[in-house]
Design an enzyme around this catalytic site. Sequence first.
Site, mmCIF file in Angstrom:
data_model
loop_
_atom_site.group_PDB
_atom_site.id
_atom_site.type_symbol
_atom_site.label_atom_id
_atom_site.label_comp_id
_atom_site.label_asym_id
_atom_site.label_seq_id
_atom_site.Cartn_x
_atom_site.Cartn_y
_atom_site.Cartn_z
ATOM 1 N N ILE A 182 0.835 -1.195 0.000
ATOM 2 C CA ILE A 182 0.000 0.000 0.000
ATOM 3 C C ILE A 182 0.874 1.250 0.000
ATOM 4 O O ILE A 182 1.923 1.296 0.651
ATOM 5 C CB ILE A 182 -0.972 -0.011 1.205
ATOM 6 N N ASP B 160 -4.811 -6.234 7.444
ATOM 7 C CA ASP B 160 -6.275 -6.227 7.557
ATOM 8 C C ASP B 160 -7.020 -6.336 6.231
ATOM 9 O O ASP B 160 -8.232 -6.126 6.186
ATOM 10 C CB ASP B 160 -6.746 -4.961 8.299
ATOM 11 N N GLU C 196 3.258 -5.899 7.104
ATOM 12 C CA GLU C 196 2.478 -4.953 7.902
ATOM 13 C C GLU C 196 2.964 -4.805 9.333
ATOM 14 O O GLU C 196 2.945 -3.704 9.895
ATOM 15 C CB GLU C 196 0.992 -5.362 7.899
ATOM 16 N N GLY D 89 0.384 -5.381 0.840
ATOM 17 C CA GLY D 89 -0.843 -5.439 0.060
ATOM 18 C C GLY D 89 -0.746 -6.347 -1.144
ATOM 19 O O GLY D 89 -1.760 -6.864 -1.628
ATOM 20 N N ASP E 159 -1.898 -9.593 0.057
ATOM 21 C CA ASP E 159 -3.366 -9.573 0.131
ATOM 22 C C ASP E 159 -3.963 -9.914 -1.226
ATOM 23 O O ASP E 159 -4.911 -10.703 -1.324
ATOM 24 C CB ASP E 159 -3.859 -8.183 0.555
#
Length: 274
Positions: free
Chosen positions: A69, A155, A147, A124, A127
Site C-alpha cells: 500500500i 487487515d 504490515e 498489500g 493480500d
Amino acid sequence: MEKYKTLEIVPKTPNSPVFHLYLNRPYIHNALSRDFFSEFPKALSSLDENPNVSVIILSGHGDHFCSGIDLKTLNSISQPLSNDRGRTAERLRREIKGLQAAITALELCRKPVIAGIHGACIGGGIDIVTACDIRYCTEDAFFSVKEVDLAITADLGTLQRLPSIVGYGNAIELALTGRRFSGLEAKALGLVSRVFGSKDAMDEGLRAVAEGIAAKSPLAVTGTKAVLLRSRDMSLEQGLDYVATWNSATLLSDDLTEAVSAHSQKRKPVFAKL
C-alpha cells in the site's frame, strides 16, 4: 475499453478469451493508491461481465509486482477527521471495509484469476495474490507479509487467506516476523504452484495455462471456483450439499452434451460463451 489511472487491461492475442490485467504504477513499484482501491473492483467487474473473457492474468508492469500500500494512502486513512474518537473509529472501520472489498472482488469475479508475480510482492501484494485462484512466480520474486513492521495488523485478507494456503504455522511465522522469503520458498510453502526461471518464461507459462483453462466449459470452470471458495468455510457435509445443489442447476447444460460428443468424436469441444 475504459481507461484507468492505476491499471491496464490488455487483450494481448486477437480473439483470445484470455485477458491481461496489469497493476500500472511502475514508477513506484505498483504501490496501491486510493485510486487503485476504487478502480480494481470496477476493472474486475467489467472483465467478469464481458462474455469474451474466460480467464484473467493479473501481473505488474515494471520491475515489481507490488510493493504494498502507498504510504501516502495509509497516512491519509489514519488521519482523524473529528475529535470524537467513536466517530473517528467508525469512519476508519468503514474505510478498512471498503479496502477489503476491493481485494475480495477477486473472489467475487466468476472468471479464474491467475497471478504472475515477479520482483517484489509485499504487504498489500500478498493480500492480492492470496485472493487469486492460481499463483505463479519467477525465481527472483520475493515476498514479505510486511504490515507488522509498519505497526499494523494486516487487515485486507492475508491473515484470513494465507493460513489455508500455506498452513497456520507457516502463516503466523511469516506474519509475525515480516521476513522476506524467496520465490523458491514460496513454492515450498505452497503459496505459488510453479516457479519460472525468467519473466518471459513465466509469461509463456501463464499464457499456456490460461488458454488451457479457457478452452474448458465455462460453466464447469466458474462452478469449480465458486464451489471451492464456498466449501473453504463449510464442513464436508455442507460442501457436498452445496455442490449437489450447484450441479442440479448446471449439470444438464449444452456444455455436458458437447463435452461427451467431442470426446467420442476425438475432437476439441466448442462451448458457448458465458
